[in-house]
Scaffold this motif. Structure first.
Motif, PDB file in Angstrom:
ATOM      1  N   LEU A  79      43.777  43.280  37.441  1.00 31.55           N
ATOM      2  CA  LEU A  79      44.636  42.638  36.446  1.00 31.55           C
ATOM      3  C   LEU A  79      44.190  42.942  35.013  1.00 31.55           C
ATOM      4  CD1 LEU A  79      45.032  39.132  38.163  1.00 31.55           C
ATOM      5  CD2 LEU A  79      46.712  40.992  38.097  1.00 31.55           C
ATOM      6  N   SER A  80      43.180  43.820  34.888  1.00 26.85           N
ATOM      7  CA  SER A  80      42.630  44.212  33.578  1.00 26.85           C
ATOM      8  C   SER A  80      42.087  43.016  32.803  1.00 26.85           C
ATOM      9  CB  SER A  80      43.699  44.937  32.741  1.00 26.85           C
ATOM     10  OG  SER A  80      44.132  46.115  33.397  1.00 26.85           O
ATOM     11  N   ILE A  81      41.469  42.089  33.544  1.00 30.02           N
ATOM     12  CA  ILE A  81      40.803  40.940  32.929  1.00 30.02           C
ATOM     13  C   ILE A  81      39.308  41.193  33.007  1.00 30.02           C
ATOM     14  CG2 ILE A  81      40.400  38.443  33.034  1.00 30.02           C
ATOM     15  CD1 ILE A  81      43.127  38.196  34.442  1.00 30.02           C
ATOM     16  N   GLU A  82      38.642  41.194  31.864  1.00 28.64           N
ATOM     17  CA  GLU A  82      37.228  41.516  31.817  1.00 28.64           C
ATOM     18  C   GLU A  82      36.383  40.390  32.424  1.00 28.64           C
ATOM     19  OE1 GLU A  82      33.741  42.681  28.523  1.00 28.64           O
ATOM     20  OE2 GLU A  82      35.780  42.149  27.879  1.00 28.64           O
ATOM     21  N   SER A  83      35.404  40.757  33.247  1.00 32.44           N
ATOM     22  CA  SER A  83      34.461  39.785  33.794  1.00 32.44           C
ATOM     23  C   SER A  83      33.245  39.687  32.885  1.00 32.44           C
ATOM     24  CB  SER A  83      34.007  40.211  35.202  1.00 32.44           C
ATOM     25  OG  SER A  83      35.058  40.104  36.132  1.00 32.44           O
ATOM     26  N   LYS A  84      32.923  38.467  32.480  1.00 36.25           N
ATOM     27  CA  LYS A  84      31.752  38.229  31.645  1.00 36.25           C
ATOM     28  C   LYS A  84      30.813  37.264  32.361  1.00 36.25           C
ATOM     29  CE  LYS A  84      34.345  38.729  27.312  1.00 36.25           C
ATOM     30  NZ  LYS A  84      34.767  38.039  26.060  1.00 36.25           N
ATOM     31  N   PHE A  85      29.513  37.531  32.268  1.00 36.17           N
ATOM     32  CA  PHE A  85      28.515  36.682  32.916  1.00 36.17           C
ATOM     33  C   PHE A  85      27.471  36.241  31.904  1.00 36.17           C
ATOM     34  CE2 PHE A  85      30.339  39.170  36.320  1.00 36.17           C
ATOM     35  CZ  PHE A  85      30.414  38.278  37.380  1.00 36.17           C
ATOM     36  N   ILE A  86      27.056  34.994  32.027  1.00 36.31           N
ATOM     37  CA  ILE A  86      25.942  34.461  31.241  1.00 36.31           C
ATOM     38  C   ILE A  86      24.960  33.817  32.217  1.00 36.31           C
ATOM     39  CG2 ILE A  86      25.210  32.794  29.486  1.00 36.31           C
ATOM     40  CD1 ILE A  86      27.933  33.089  28.173  1.00 36.31           C
TER      41      ILE A  86
END
Length: 299
Positions: A79-86
């Motif tokens: 879906l072209s949604i960026e995955s971000k992790f903290i």
């Protein structure tokens, strides 16, 4: 048909070894966190399903809690949604939470249910939203080493368990059905939260008075600083591995979850290698088992 006597004797030996364990655990609840390679590899998926169905058939009450991080990541990418992790946690905005609910509560949950049913089990899939199963609150992430005013990081719809409503689980447990739970909870306002599946499994094990909590991983178990797998640990020994920083990365929260469950009354917690076929049965029904067993007093 030619009788393979050696094979027949081996089967008899395995069944004989399993019998006392079946007798010991009949009527008991076992909570299994299902994730990692066991959810992806086709042969492992089939062996896991057979393990769970067999457990129910011999009178043990399995409760399956599943993850789905890779599957969520794959759909977000599509879906072209960026995955971000903290700090290893997925930042979950409203759009990402919609995907999480779709993947965990829909695609992954129903695939597992279908898998168990295909092997003649009677599985029912639920999320923490069903029957108000999991009451959650927003997880406040504290960043180590920052000033007090700056230490809380907002990672969106990531939650932690406040309470578990056991009524629906007791109802399913006392039937012929196997509950398969997606780790999504809600707060009092109805907001949805993505919750770590290990944590959900641990909390459910505690409130259900489970005999065992089993966490499937992608390594052999808990290891010491030399890389040797530790097969049996007491609560005190496992706590020391955390305090002296032997445990790092993803194993740290798993052991913490296991320790918390055992301290709160779960008889034993098992961190086992889900890359081995029939890992769950080998851990429960054989003398040697696989992976790491954590109990109050150790082995």
């Amino acid at each position: 048909m030619t009788l393979n006597l050696s094979k027949a004797k081996n089967i008899a030996k395995v069944l004989t070894e399993a019998l006392p364990y079946i007798q010991k655990f009949v009527g008991k609840t076992v909570v299994i966190k299902y994730g990692g390679n066991a959810m992806i590899d086709e042969a492992l998926k089939q062996s896991f399903a057979r393990d769970i169905v067999l457990m129910k058939l011999v009178g043990i009450n399995p409760i399956v809690v599943h993850g789905g991080g890779p599957q969520i990541g794959a759909v977000l990418e599509q879906l072209s949604i960026e995955s971000k992790f903290i700090d290893g946690l997925r930042v979950t905005d409203t759009q990402t939470m919609d995907v999480v609910e779709m993947v965990l509560g829909g695609l992954v949950n129903k695939e597992i249910v279908n898998l168990l049913n295909k092997h003649q089990g009677k599985a029912v899939g639920i999320t923490g939203k069903d029957g108000k199963l999991i009451r959650a609150k927003k997880l406040k992430l504290h960043r180590e080493g920052q000033k007090l005013t700056d230490e809380i990081v907002d990672i969106g719809h990531v939650g932690e368990v406040v309470s578990i409503n056991t009524q629906i689980l007791e109802m399913i447990k006392n039937s012929d059905f196997i509950p398969v739970i997606a780790p999504i909870g809600t707060d009092d306002s109805g907001a949805s939260y993505n919750i770590n599946a290990d944590s959900v499994a641990g909390e459910i094990a505690k409130v259900m008075g489970a005999e065992k909590l089993i966490l499937l991983t992608n390594i052999e178990g808990v290891k010491d600083k030399k890389g040797v797998t530790l097969t049996g640990l007491s609560v005190q020994q496992a706590s020391k591995l955390i305090s002296n920083k032997t445990l790092q990365g993803g194993m740290l929260p798993k052991v913490g979850c296991a320790l918390n469950a055992v301290r709160e009354g779960v008889n034993s917690a098992h961190i086992i290698d889900g890359r081995i076929e029939h890992a769950v049965l080998l851990e429960i029904f054989t003398d040697q088992g696989i992976g790491t067993l954590i109990t109050q007093k150790g082995q």
